[in-house]
Design an enzyme around this catalytic site. Structure first.
Site, short mmCIF file in Angstrom:
data_model
loop_
_atom_site.label_atom_id
_atom_site.label_comp_id
_atom_site.label_asym_id
_atom_site.label_seq_id
_atom_site.Cartn_x
_atom_site.Cartn_y
_atom_site.Cartn_z
N HIS A 1 0.82 -1.22 0.00
CA HIS A 1 0.00 0.00 0.00
C HIS A 1 0.85 1.27 0.00
CE1 HIS A 1 0.90 -0.22 4.33
NE2 HIS A 1 0.75 1.08 4.31
N HIS B 1 2.40 9.70 12.57
CA HIS B 1 1.40 8.67 12.89
C HIS B 1 2.05 7.51 13.63
CE1 HIS B 1 2.90 7.32 8.92
NE2 HIS B 1 2.31 6.15 9.06
#
Lengths: 284, 103
Positions: free
Chosen positions: A123, A188
């Site tokens: 991804h 993140h």
């Protein structure tokens, strides 16, 4: 001699594809619109090859043999590798000659990348390409940095590799127009107690330093403060490489928003004289 | 807090990582695991305590044992552990001050 048509930086997260509904429709539309805007800018440069700077999330590589840096030299790349990713299966065309050139030039320049003639992209590469709507037939060279399993290459080393990369691309005779897409970051956390929290201040400071054009300050900040921004922020190694490749071209953020429900500070930016229009702000 | 539990993985963490990696990359492993978890986990050199962390979907325990967070995350999605369940398990480990930079 190849021209660099654009050097882009963009976050990636599988959540965009797997759990899009975790954020309001309006916000999702805004974010996807920012990726599409990057795609339009990218296509306007009419590149005939793309170098993707990304990271493998322990799919091609495992702890039995984990390269700090790996250059793709394949004829093609299937994607995605994650059986659980909600994305259309596709095959990217590899620019094998370009990959081989960059690999050999890197070794001559005293870098020691691994190489792979068969990788399945995850991804990290697929998400921004998909969301930007880029031509899937554009030949690519993927270059994967270890940002996911310590010990990892330093921010400085990634910046230096990027400097080499930009010079090598500009010397390349096999393509006329080349773009770079660096994906990952910004703040993140993946699978830690902080997951879902975004260090907005870190992201803002990083973007400010990049826009100010002081590469040394950016590298120092990334090195010294990344521990405050989450393990996913380690992916800014690719932003360091993009900054190196840009060789002083100005950086402009096109979009930033801290999206806690997608667990990520989502940033998009561009190095170049003809910067992307700003389509978002820091106030998320 | 650091971004990482371990700056160099222990063998214990490596073995857990190996299970999570093979489960989601070898073609028949996930089906074999779902068919008989104990039999599948017996293929690896895990202590009963480590095997239990995997078979019981002990997300917090796996994190504390030093599992690579990306493998843990992929495992949570791949095993369809509800997002809110895995997040709550991780959040239960939050210590005072861990979030001082964050919002």
């Amino acid at each position: 001699m190849a021209e660099l048509t654009g050097i882009y930086t963009a976050s990636h997260t599988p959540v965009m594809l797997n759990f899009p509904d975790r954020i309001p429709t309006e916000l999702r539309t805004e974010i996807f619109g920012a990726y599409e805007a990057m795609g339009r800018d990218f296509e306007a440069g009419r590149p005939d090859a793309l170098v993707v700077l990304s990271n493998d999330h322990l799919h091609n590589f495992f702890l039995d043999n984990f390269p700090a840096l790996c250059i793709g030299v394949g004829e093609s790349y299937e994607s995605p590798i994650e059986h659980w990713l909600k994305a259309k299966r596709r095959v990217f065309t590899g620019d094998q000659a370009f990959g081989a050139y960059l690999l050999q030039e890197a070794l001559k320049a005293d870098f020691d990348p691994a190489f792979s003639m068969e990788m399945v992209l995850d991804h990290g590469s697929l998400t921004p390409l998909e969301l930007a709507g880029l031509d899937p037939d554009l030949p690519i060279v993927p270059i994967l940095f270890n940002c996911v399993q310590p010990p990892m290459p330093t921010m400085r080393r990634c910046y230096q590799f990027g400097k080499f990369l930009g010079e090598a691309i500009r010397r390349y005779d096999g393509a006329e127009r080349v773009a770079i897409l660096a994906t990952g970051g910004i703040s993140h956390d993946i699978a830690t107690p902080r997951m879902g929290m975004v260090n907005r201040e870190f992201d803002e400071r990083l973007l400010q330093l990049m826009e100010a054009g002081d590469s040394e300050a950016v590298v120092a900040y990334a090195t010294n403060q990344v521990h405050t921004a989450g393990n996913g922020a380690e992916e800014i190694r690719m932003w360091m490489a993009a900054m190196g490749a840009a060789a002083g071209l100005p950086f402009k953020r096109a979009y930033y928003r801290a999206v806690s429900d997608w667990y990520t500070g989502i940033g998009i930016g561009h190095f170049g004289e003809n910067s992307l229009a700003t389509v978002g702000s820091i106030d998320g | 807090m650091s971004n990482w539990r371990q700056m160099m993985p222990t063998t214990e963490a490596y073995l857990l990582d190996k299970v999570l990696y093979e489960l989601h990359h070898k073609p028949d492993d996930l089906a074999a695991y779902n068919e008989d978890k104990a039999a599948y986990l017996a293929r690896f050199r895990l202590t009963p305590e480590l095997a239990e962390k995997i078979s019981s979907n002990d997300v917090a325990g796996l994190y504390e044992a030093g599992v690579n967070p990306y493998l843990l995350r992929a495992h949570c999605i791949g095993m369809r552990i509800p997002e809110d369940v895995s997040l709550a398990a991780l959040r239960s480990l939050m210590k005072e001050g861990d979030d001082k930079w964050l919002n």
